[in-house]
Enzyme design. Structure first.
Site, PDB file in Angstrom:
ATOM      1  N   GLY A  57       0.827  -1.204   0.000  1.00 20.58           N
ATOM      2  CA  GLY A  57       0.000   0.000   0.000  1.00 20.58           C
ATOM      3  C   GLY A  57       0.856   1.246   0.000  1.00 20.58           C
ATOM      4  O   GLY A  57       0.497   2.279   0.567  1.00 20.58           O
ATOM      5  N   ARG A 110       1.508   3.457  -2.133  1.00 21.83           N
ATOM      6  CA  ARG A 110       1.064   4.660  -2.840  1.00 21.83           C
ATOM      7  C   ARG A 110       0.019   5.443  -2.051  1.00 21.83           C
ATOM      8  O   ARG A 110      -0.313   6.569  -2.412  1.00 21.83           O
ATOM      9  CB  ARG A 110       0.507   4.281  -4.213  1.00 21.83           C
ATOM     10  CG  ARG A 110       1.536   3.679  -5.157  1.00 21.83           C
ATOM     11  CD  ARG A 110       0.966   3.487  -6.550  1.00 21.83           C
ATOM     12  NE  ARG A 110      -0.141   2.527  -6.561  1.00 21.83           N
ATOM     13  CZ  ARG A 110      -0.985   2.373  -7.581  1.00 21.83           C
ATOM     14  NH1 ARG A 110      -0.847   3.126  -8.660  1.00 21.83           N
ATOM     15  NH2 ARG A 110      -1.946   1.461  -7.522  1.00 21.83           N
ATOM     16  N   GLY A 152      -1.348  -2.360   9.706  1.00 27.51           N
ATOM     17  CA  GLY A 152      -1.886  -1.078  10.146  1.00 27.51           C
ATOM     18  C   GLY A 152      -3.247  -0.791   9.573  1.00 27.51           C
ATOM     19  O   GLY A 152      -3.721   0.335   9.633  1.00 27.51           O
ATOM     20  N   SER A 181      -7.191  -1.101   9.739  1.00 29.08           N
ATOM     21  CA  SER A 181      -8.263  -1.432  10.671  1.00 29.08           C
ATOM     22  C   SER A 181      -9.406  -2.119   9.938  1.00 29.08           C
ATOM     23  O   SER A 181      -9.470  -2.141   8.718  1.00 29.08           O
ATOM     24  CB  SER A 181      -8.775  -0.166  11.363  1.00 29.08           C
ATOM     25  OG  SER A 181      -9.363   0.713  10.436  1.00 29.08           O
ATOM     26  N   ALA A 229      -2.116  -3.873  14.612  1.00 29.96           N
ATOM     27  CA  ALA A 229      -2.281  -2.680  15.453  1.00 29.96           C
ATOM     28  C   ALA A 229      -3.497  -1.877  15.006  1.00 29.96           C
ATOM     29  O   ALA A 229      -3.493  -1.316  13.911  1.00 29.96           O
ATOM     30  CB  ALA A 229      -1.029  -1.809  15.387  1.00 29.96           C
ATOM     31  N   HIS A 249     -13.098  10.546  11.589  1.00 29.88           N
ATOM     32  CA  HIS A 249     -12.011  10.340  10.638  1.00 29.88           C
ATOM     33  C   HIS A 249     -12.288  11.088   9.334  1.00 29.88           C
ATOM     34  O   HIS A 249     -13.388  11.586   9.114  1.00 29.88           O
ATOM     35  CB  HIS A 249     -11.825   8.848  10.342  1.00 29.88           C
ATOM     36  CG  HIS A 249     -11.178   8.090  11.468  1.00 29.88           C
ATOM     37  ND1 HIS A 249     -11.887   7.657  12.570  1.00 29.88           N
ATOM     38  CD2 HIS A 249      -9.896   7.684  11.659  1.00 29.88           C
ATOM     39  CE1 HIS A 249     -11.066   7.016  13.391  1.00 29.88           C
ATOM     40  NE2 HIS A 249      -9.859   7.010  12.860  1.00 29.88           N
ATOM     41  N   LYS A 272     -11.925   7.291   4.694  1.00 29.09           N
ATOM     42  CA  LYS A 272     -11.701   6.074   5.475  1.00 29.09           C
ATOM     43  C   LYS A 272     -12.739   5.027   5.084  1.00 29.09           C
ATOM     44  O   LYS A 272     -13.943   5.285   5.111  1.00 29.09           O
ATOM     45  CB  LYS A 272     -11.769   6.359   6.969  1.00 29.09           C
ATOM     46  CG  LYS A 272     -11.442   5.149   7.826  1.00 29.09           C
ATOM     47  CD  LYS A 272     -11.255   5.532   9.282  1.00 29.09           C
ATOM     48  CE  LYS A 272     -10.990   4.309  10.160  1.00 29.09           C
ATOM     49  NZ  LYS A 272      -9.814   3.530   9.682  1.00 29.09           N
TER      50      LYS A 272
END
Length: 255
Positions: free
Chosen positions: A8, A10, A94, A96, A120, A150, A154
Site C-alpha cells: 500500500g 502509494r 496497520g 483497521s 495494530a 475520521h 476512510k
C-alpha cells in the site's frame, strides 16, 4: 539493518512509511507491493533502483524483506498477511477493520510457524493510551459511548481503534451498563458500547470516550492531526517484531 517491504505504498500512510523507513538509520526499504500496478520500474514511483516493486505473491520469499508493513485496505489485508507469513516475513498490519475470523486464523498461522507479527488498530501512542485509560475507567463507569471521527475517505466504520476501545471497556467493566434505547441513531454496538462514526473532510483520526455516572461524567479524548504522528509507533513495531514468536494484537505489546 532491517529490510522492510511496504504494502500500500502509494497511499497516504504508505507514503509516510516509505519516507520514515528511508530516513531511519536502522531500516532499509527493500521492496514495495501493490497488486494493482503493472509497471515494476521503481523510478516510476520515485524510488531508488535497488527497491523491488512487486505485484504478485509468487514474488515473495524470505530474502525479499524481514518485515512486511501493510497499509492497504480491509478487503486485501488478510490475504496479504497470509502470503507474508507463508514467505517467512514478519507482518505488521496497520489496516483497521479486519474480519475477526480472519484475524484469528492469521494468529494461529503465525503462531504455528513461531513467526512474530503485529496487528495494530492504531499506531498513535495517544490512541494506545486512550484505550488503556478507558479500560481502567470502565471499572468505575460501566456506562460508556464512543465517538470516532475520521477523514471522508476512510473505508471502514466503525474504525478498528473504536472497536478495540469497546473491547477494552468491556474487559474493564466490573458491572453491567444500564439498559438504554436501541435504534439506528444509537450507533453500532460493540460489546454493549455504542459507537458513533463521523466521516468529514478536514479530520485525520480522532476519538473520544464518554463515561457517565450518577451526578458526574468523564471524557477521554485523543486527536491525531497529522499522519506523521503514527510513524513513531510504526518504527517501534519494525524494531521489535522480529524478537516476537507470535502474532500480537495491539501496539501496547511492543511498548
Amino acid at each position: 539493518m532491517i529490510q522492510v517491504l511496504v504494502a500500500g505504498f502509494r497511499g497516504a500512510m504508505g507514503q509516510k512509511t516509505v519516507k520514515m523507513v528511508q530516513s531511519h538509520q536502522g531500516f532499509a526499504l527493500s521492496a514495495v507491493f501493490d497488486p494493482k500496478i503493472t509497471d515494476l520500474n521503481p523510478k516510476s514511483y520515485n524510488l531508488p533502483t535497488n527497491v523491488q516493486v512487486l505485484n504478485t505473491y509468487d514474488q515473495l520469499h524470505a530474502h525479499v524483506a524481514d518485515v512486511w508493513v501493510d497499509f492497504t485496505n480491509p478487503s486485501a489485508v488478510a490475504a496479504n498477511i497470509e502470503a507474508a507469513i507463508n514467505a517467512g516475513i514478519h507482518p505488521i498490519v496497520g489496516t483497521s477493520g479486519m474480519d475477526p475470523a480472519n484475524q484469528e486464523r492469521l494468529i494461529k498461522l503465525a503462531n504455528a510457524k513461531h513467526l512474530g507479527g503485529l496487528i495494530a488498530p492504531n499506531f498513535g501512542l495517544s490512541a494506545v493510551l486512550l484505550m488503556k485509560f478507558a479500560q481502567a475507567a470502565a471499572a468505575y463507569f460501566p456506562d460508556a459511548e464512543i465517538i470516532e471521527m475520521h477523514h471522508q475517505d476512510k473505508a471502514d466504520a466503525p474504525s478498528g481503534t473504536a472497536i478495540a476501545t469497546a473491547h477494552k471497556i468491556a474487559a474493564g467493566r466490573t458491572q453491567k451498563p444500564l439498559p438504554t434505547i436501541d435504534n439506528d441513531a444509537r450507533g453500532q454496538r460493540v460489546d454493549d458500547v455504542p459507537i458513533h462514526a463521523v466521516r468529514l473532510p478536514g479530520y485525520i483520526a480522532h476519538e473520544q470516550v464518554l463515561f457517565g455516572g450518577p451526578g458526574e461524567a468523564l471524557t477521554i479524548r485523543q486527536d491525531s492531526f497529522d499522519r506523521q504522528s503514527f510513524m513513531q509507533g510504526v518504527a517501534v513495531a519494525i524494531s521489535k517484531v522480529q524478537d516476537a514468536d507470535r502474532l500480537f494484537v495491539g501496539l501496547e505489546n511492543f511498548l
